[in-house]
Design a protein around this motif. Structure first.
Motif, PDB file in Angstrom:
ATOM      1  N   MET A  25       0.846  -1.176   0.000  1.00 21.36           N
ATOM      2  CA  MET A  25       0.000   0.000   0.000  1.00 21.36           C
ATOM      3  C   MET A  25       0.890   1.238   0.000  1.00 21.36           C
ATOM      4  SD  MET A  25      -2.389   1.515   3.042  1.00 21.36           S
ATOM      5  CE  MET A  25      -0.978   1.567   4.106  1.00 21.36           C
ATOM      6  N   LEU A  26       0.578   2.165  -0.892  1.00 19.63           N
ATOM      7  CA  LEU A  26       1.324   3.419  -0.957  1.00 19.63           C
ATOM      8  C   LEU A  26       0.730   4.477  -0.029  1.00 19.63           C
ATOM      9  CD1 LEU A  26       1.749   3.535  -4.833  1.00 19.63           C
ATOM     10  CD2 LEU A  26       3.458   2.859  -3.152  1.00 19.63           C
ATOM     11  N   MET A  27      -0.601   4.517   0.043  1.00 20.84           N
ATOM     12  CA  MET A  27      -1.290   5.480   0.899  1.00 20.84           C
ATOM     13  C   MET A  27      -2.748   5.057   1.036  1.00 20.84           C
ATOM     14  SD  MET A  27      -1.350   9.627   0.730  1.00 20.84           S
ATOM     15  CE  MET A  27       0.417   9.613   0.903  1.00 20.84           C
ATOM     16  N   THR A  28      -3.352   5.452   2.167  1.00 28.75           N
ATOM     17  CA  THR A  28      -4.766   5.203   2.403  1.00 28.75           C
ATOM     18  C   THR A  28      -5.435   6.508   2.819  1.00 28.75           C
ATOM     19  OG1 THR A  28      -4.375   2.931   3.103  1.00 28.75           O
ATOM     20  CG2 THR A  28      -6.415   3.919   3.816  1.00 28.75           C
TER      21      THR A  28
ATOM     22  N   PHE B 184      -4.364   3.422  -2.199  1.00 24.05           N
ATOM     23  CA  PHE B 184      -3.522   3.607  -3.368  1.00 24.05           C
ATOM     24  C   PHE B 184      -2.454   2.524  -3.310  1.00 24.05           C
ATOM     25  CE2 PHE B 184      -5.341   7.713  -2.498  1.00 24.05           C
ATOM     26  CZ  PHE B 184      -5.654   8.200  -3.752  1.00 24.05           C
ATOM     27  N   LYS B 185      -2.404   1.707  -4.346  1.00 24.88           N
ATOM     28  CA  LYS B 185      -1.429   0.620  -4.429  1.00 24.88           C
ATOM     29  C   LYS B 185      -0.704   0.772  -5.758  1.00 24.88           C
ATOM     30  CE  LYS B 185      -4.418  -2.583  -1.906  1.00 24.88           C
ATOM     31  NZ  LYS B 185      -5.089  -3.875  -1.934  1.00 24.88           N
TER      32      LYS B 185
ATOM     33  N   MET C 238      -5.794   9.816   6.902  1.00 27.26           N
ATOM     34  CA  MET C 238      -4.805   9.615   5.846  1.00 27.26           C
ATOM     35  C   MET C 238      -3.531   9.027   6.434  1.00 27.26           C
ATOM     36  SD  MET C 238      -3.773  12.394   3.002  1.00 27.26           S
ATOM     37  CE  MET C 238      -2.073  12.798   2.826  1.00 27.26           C
ATOM     38  N   ILE C 239      -3.090   7.909   5.856  1.00 27.33           N
ATOM     39  CA  ILE C 239      -1.893   7.201   6.317  1.00 27.33           C
ATOM     40  C   ILE C 239      -1.030   6.885   5.097  1.00 27.33           C
ATOM     41  CG2 ILE C 239      -1.006   5.165   7.518  1.00 27.33           C
ATOM     42  CD1 ILE C 239      -3.835   4.862   8.748  1.00 27.33           C
ATOM     43  N   ARG C 240       0.259   7.201   5.184  1.00 29.88           N
ATOM     44  CA  ARG C 240       1.183   6.844   4.111  1.00 29.88           C
ATOM     45  C   ARG C 240       1.653   5.405   4.308  1.00 29.88           C
ATOM     46  NH1 ARG C 240       5.782  11.014   3.497  1.00 29.88           N
ATOM     47  NH2 ARG C 240       6.575   9.867   5.268  1.00 29.88           N
TER      48      ARG C 240
ATOM     49  N   TYR D 234     -16.612   7.487  15.433  1.00 27.89           N
ATOM     50  CA  TYR D 234     -16.572   6.034  15.631  1.00 27.89           C
ATOM     51  C   TYR D 234     -17.017   5.295  14.378  1.00 27.89           C
ATOM     52  CZ  TYR D 234     -15.694   7.285  20.408  1.00 27.89           C
ATOM     53  OH  TYR D 234     -15.129   7.820  21.522  1.00 27.89           O
ATOM     54  N   SER D 235     -17.933   5.871  13.628  1.00 29.55           N
ATOM     55  CA  SER D 235     -18.382   5.264  12.376  1.00 29.55           C
ATOM     56  C   SER D 235     -17.239   5.209  11.368  1.00 29.55           C
ATOM     57  CB  SER D 235     -19.559   6.054  11.811  1.00 29.55           C
ATOM     58  OG  SER D 235     -19.879   5.618  10.528  1.00 29.55           O
ATOM     59  N   VAL D 236     -16.524   6.323  11.214  1.00 25.52           N
ATOM     60  CA  VAL D 236     -15.412   6.384  10.267  1.00 25.52           C
ATOM     61  C   VAL D 236     -14.298   5.438  10.708  1.00 25.52           C
ATOM     62  CG1 VAL D 236     -13.608   7.883   9.315  1.00 25.52           C
ATOM     63  CG2 VAL D 236     -15.943   8.716   9.467  1.00 25.52           C
ATOM     64  N   MET D 237     -13.973   5.446  12.004  1.00 27.06           N
ATOM     65  CA  MET D 237     -12.899   4.586  12.499  1.00 27.06           C
ATOM     66  C   MET D 237     -13.254   3.107  12.368  1.00 27.06           C
ATOM     67  SD  MET D 237     -10.488   6.604  13.112  1.00 27.06           S
ATOM     68  CE  MET D 237      -9.277   5.658  13.999  1.00 27.06           C
ATOM     69  N   SER D 238     -14.512   2.746  12.568  1.00 27.91           N
ATOM     70  CA  SER D 238     -14.895   1.331  12.430  1.00 27.91           C
ATOM     71  C   SER D 238     -14.810   0.885  10.976  1.00 27.91           C
ATOM     72  CB  SER D 238     -16.295   1.090  12.989  1.00 27.91           C
ATOM     73  OG  SER D 238     -17.264   1.721  12.193  1.00 27.91           O
ATOM     74  N   GLN D 239     -15.040   1.804  10.026  1.00 30.74           N
ATOM     75  CA  GLN D 239     -14.867   1.458   8.618  1.00 30.74           C
ATOM     76  C   GLN D 239     -13.405   1.192   8.305  1.00 30.74           C
ATOM     77  OE1 GLN D 239     -16.484   4.730   6.416  1.00 30.74           O
ATOM     78  NE2 GLN D 239     -18.600   4.096   6.705  1.00 30.74           N
ATOM     79  N   LEU D 240     -12.518   1.956   8.938  1.00 28.25           N
ATOM     80  CA  LEU D 240     -11.089   1.799   8.672  1.00 28.25           C
ATOM     81  C   LEU D 240     -10.536   0.526   9.285  1.00 28.25           C
ATOM     82  CD1 LEU D 240      -9.755   5.423   9.263  1.00 28.25           C
ATOM     83  CD2 LEU D 240     -10.025   4.232   7.094  1.00 28.25           C
ATOM     84  N   PHE D 241     -10.901   0.273  10.534  1.00 26.91           N
ATOM     85  CA  PHE D 241     -10.277  -0.822  11.275  1.00 26.91           C
ATOM     86  C   PHE D 241     -11.234  -1.952  11.596  1.00 26.91           C
ATOM     87  CE2 PHE D 241      -8.039   3.139  12.423  1.00 26.91           C
ATOM     88  CZ  PHE D 241      -6.827   2.836  11.848  1.00 26.91           C
ATOM     89  N   GLY D 242     -12.476  -1.842  11.086  1.00 20.62           N
ATOM     90  CA  GLY D 242     -13.591  -2.710  11.357  1.00 20.62           C
ATOM     91  C   GLY D 242     -13.344  -4.126  11.363  1.00 20.62           C
TER      92      GLY D 242
END
Length: 140
Positions: free
Chosen positions: A1-4, A10-11, A82-84, A132-140
């Motif tokens: 993964m290049l960025m999220t 982005f891969k 956003m995470i690189r 919490y909704s956004v975070m659960s989508q990311l790490f769900g």
């Protein structure tokens, strides 16, 4: 993964991140002085902005689902995390603008190469339950 950015990854393929830039600085209040240069008073950090350019090859590596995800993120108006790829955390951002360009058009009108340019602005986290909704989508 290049960025999220939120659920959008982005891969190397299908959505390849080609360029990344960040702009940051400081804001100053200008105080005019008669007969001299204005005095500048530091008032805090300026807004941090990001620019990303990516390429999508829908005929080779998929059907363009990445564009659909991007459209959903923009339509939601919610900040995304956003995470690189190296683990660097850029925090919460909103997508300010997206430019999509197709080249080498196929007979169905979709380009063999789709250029995607994103403009993002660093923001605070989403409010309360939305956080919490956004975070659960990311790490769900």
């Amino acid at each position: 993964m290049l960025m999220t950015i939120g659920l959008l990854q982005f891969k190397v393929q299908p959505l390849a991140l080609a360029e990344f830039s960040r702009t940051f600085g400081a804001d100053y209040a200008s105080k005019p002085v008669v007969g001299a240069a204005p005095v500048l008073e530091y008032v805090g950090p300026a807004a941090t902005t990001f620019s990303l350019s990516a390429k999508l090859y829908p005929h080779n590596f998929g059907d363009g689902a990445s564009i659909a995800i991007l459209q959903q993120i923009v339509a939601s108006g919610n900040p995304q995390y956003m995470i690189r790829g190296d683990g660097a955390l850029f925090g919460w951002v909103v997508i300010d603008n997206v430019t999509e360009g197709h080249s080498q058009l196929a007979e169905n009108g979709v380009g063999h190469i789709v250029d995607v340019d994103l403009s993002l602005i660093k923001s605070g986290p989403p409010d309360g339950g939305l956080y919490y909704s956004v975070m659960s989508q990311l790490f769900g």
